[in-house]
Design a protein around this motif. Structure first.
Motif, PDB file in Angstrom:
ATOM      1  N   GLY A 284     -26.631  12.593  -6.111  1.00  0.00           N
ATOM      2  CA  GLY A 284     -27.720  12.303  -5.131  1.00  0.00           C
ATOM      3  C   GLY A 284     -27.642  13.363  -4.166  1.00  0.00           C
ATOM      4  N   LEU A 285     -26.687  13.761  -3.593  1.00  0.00           N
ATOM      5  CA  LEU A 285     -26.564  14.909  -2.778  1.00  0.00           C
ATOM      6  C   LEU A 285     -27.096  16.146  -3.204  1.00  0.00           C
ATOM      7  CD1 LEU A 285     -23.079  14.211  -0.651  1.00  0.00           C
ATOM      8  CD2 LEU A 285     -25.415  14.006   0.242  1.00  0.00           C
ATOM      9  N   ASP A 286     -26.637  16.507  -4.504  1.00  0.00           N
ATOM     10  CA  ASP A 286     -27.246  17.668  -5.037  1.00  0.00           C
ATOM     11  C   ASP A 286     -28.702  17.753  -5.155  1.00  0.00           C
ATOM     12  OD1 ASP A 286     -24.619  18.605  -5.601  1.00  0.00           O
ATOM     13  OD2 ASP A 286     -24.583  17.787  -7.601  1.00  0.00           O
ATOM     14  N   ARG A 287     -29.357  16.420  -5.377  1.00  0.00           N
ATOM     15  CA  ARG A 287     -30.969  16.391  -5.513  1.00  0.00           C
ATOM     16  C   ARG A 287     -31.302  16.500  -3.947  1.00  0.00           C
ATOM     17  NH1 ARG A 287     -29.280  12.410  -9.043  1.00  0.00           N
ATOM     18  NH2 ARG A 287     -30.095  10.668  -7.563  1.00  0.00           N
ATOM     19  N   LEU A 288     -30.804  15.916  -3.125  1.00  0.00           N
ATOM     20  CA  LEU A 288     -31.151  15.957  -1.591  1.00  0.00           C
ATOM     21  C   LEU A 288     -30.983  17.269  -1.230  1.00  0.00           C
ATOM     22  CD1 LEU A 288     -29.449  13.222   0.342  1.00  0.00           C
ATOM     23  CD2 LEU A 288     -32.003  13.432  -0.234  1.00  0.00           C
ATOM     24  N   GLU A 289     -29.871  18.393  -1.612  1.00  0.00           N
ATOM     25  CA  GLU A 289     -30.122  19.807  -0.987  1.00  0.00           C
ATOM     26  C   GLU A 289     -30.935  20.367  -1.670  1.00  0.00           C
ATOM     27  OE1 GLU A 289     -26.741  23.186  -1.005  1.00  0.00           O
ATOM     28  OE2 GLU A 289     -26.254  21.453  -2.162  1.00  0.00           O
ATOM     29  N   ALA A 290     -31.247  20.265  -2.912  1.00  0.00           N
ATOM     30  CA  ALA A 290     -32.367  21.070  -3.766  1.00  0.00           C
ATOM     31  C   ALA A 290     -33.722  20.715  -2.994  1.00  0.00           C
ATOM     32  CB  ALA A 290     -32.266  20.412  -5.281  1.00  0.00           C
ATOM     33  N   ARG A 291     -33.819  19.489  -2.728  1.00  0.00           N
ATOM     34  CA  ARG A 291     -34.985  18.920  -1.981  1.00  0.00           C
ATOM     35  C   ARG A 291     -35.347  19.702  -0.534  1.00  0.00           C
ATOM     36  NH1 ARG A 291     -40.410  18.408  -2.177  1.00  0.00           N
ATOM     37  NH2 ARG A 291     -41.202  16.816  -1.022  1.00  0.00           N
ATOM     38  N   ALA A 292     -34.251  19.603   0.236  1.00  0.00           N
ATOM     39  CA  ALA A 292     -34.119  20.404   1.527  1.00  0.00           C
ATOM     40  C   ALA A 292     -34.535  21.802   1.259  1.00  0.00           C
ATOM     41  CB  ALA A 292     -32.832  20.199   2.043  1.00  0.00           C
ATOM     42  N   LEU A 293     -34.110  22.419   0.223  1.00  0.00           N
ATOM     43  CA  LEU A 293     -34.305  23.913   0.102  1.00  0.00           C
ATOM     44  C   LEU A 293     -35.667  24.198  -0.231  1.00  0.00           C
ATOM     45  CD1 LEU A 293     -31.126  24.862  -1.910  1.00  0.00           C
ATOM     46  CD2 LEU A 293     -31.544  25.841   0.485  1.00  0.00           C
ATOM     47  N   GLU A 294     -36.241  23.399  -1.190  1.00  0.00           N
ATOM     48  CA  GLU A 294     -37.770  23.418  -1.334  1.00  0.00           C
ATOM     49  C   GLU A 294     -38.572  23.254  -0.201  1.00  0.00           C
ATOM     50  OE1 GLU A 294     -40.784  20.689  -3.951  1.00  0.00           O
ATOM     51  OE2 GLU A 294     -38.635  20.730  -4.736  1.00  0.00           O
ATOM     52  N   LEU A 295     -38.170  22.155   0.648  1.00  0.00           N
ATOM     53  CA  LEU A 295     -39.102  21.887   1.753  1.00  0.00           C
ATOM     54  C   LEU A 295     -38.884  22.952   2.809  1.00  0.00           C
ATOM     55  CD1 LEU A 295     -38.415  18.072   2.237  1.00  0.00           C
ATOM     56  CD2 LEU A 295     -40.524  19.047   1.354  1.00  0.00           C
TER      57      LEU A 295
END
Length: 169
Positions: A142-153
């Motif tokens: 989940g942290l991996d997904r959150l980091e990817a989403r944060a980079l996208e945002l």
């Protein structure tokens, strides 16, 4: 007759349910333990530790690349590198054929600090993750997904930048 407070005067909502606030609280508490290890036992800052660990894991690189890898700005990276060079923990190496490019690498002393500190930081992380029991891996995924989403945002965000230099009256 009782008056209802309007929205502007209402008590603000708590920050407690906000992900970034909760994460910052965990980092503040657990990070202070890492900071005490870094400063108390090894005489380095947490930022210097981050640079040492990155160089240990990825090998020599230019300071701009190191700043990017550690997600620190170039000025702070440069200052921390200067401190690490002064302490004899990092070496600056001239790239062959290009006097403008300098790579930084760990010295033997820097590698020794990494070798001594990394297991302690790893153990602290292991103990912290014990709170999740069998849910550790789903949490890390989940942290991996959150980091990817944060980079996208962040790449899409149109936010004002902090003022630099003198502020207008």
């Amino acid at each position: 007759m009782t008056r209802r407070p309007d929205a502007a005067c209402a008590r603000p909502a708590s920050l407690d349910p906000l992900l970034l606030y909760r994460m910052s609280r965990v980092i503040a508490v657990a990070g202070s333990m890492v900071l005490r290890l870094c400063e108390g036992r090894f005489g380095i800052t947490r930022r210097e530790w981050r640079l040492i660990a990155t160089l240990a894991g990825k090998g020599p690189m230019g300071s701009s690349e190191l700043a990017q890898q550690t997600q620190l700005d170039r000025v702070r990276t440069s200052r921390a590198l200067g401190s690490l060079v002064d302490k004899g923990l990092v070496l600056r190496e001239q790239a062959s054929g290009d006097r403008r490019h300098v790579a930084v690498a760990l010295s033997e002393r820097g590698q020794a600090i990494y070798d001594a500190l990394y297991p302690q930081v790893t153990e602290l992380n292991r103990q912290l993750l014990q709170a999740l029991g069998e849910r550790q891996q789903p949490f890390l995924d989940g942290l991996d997904r959150l980091e990817a989403r944060a980079l996208e945002l962040a790449s899409q965000a149109e936010l004002p930048k902090a003022p630099r230099g003198r502020r207008a009256g």
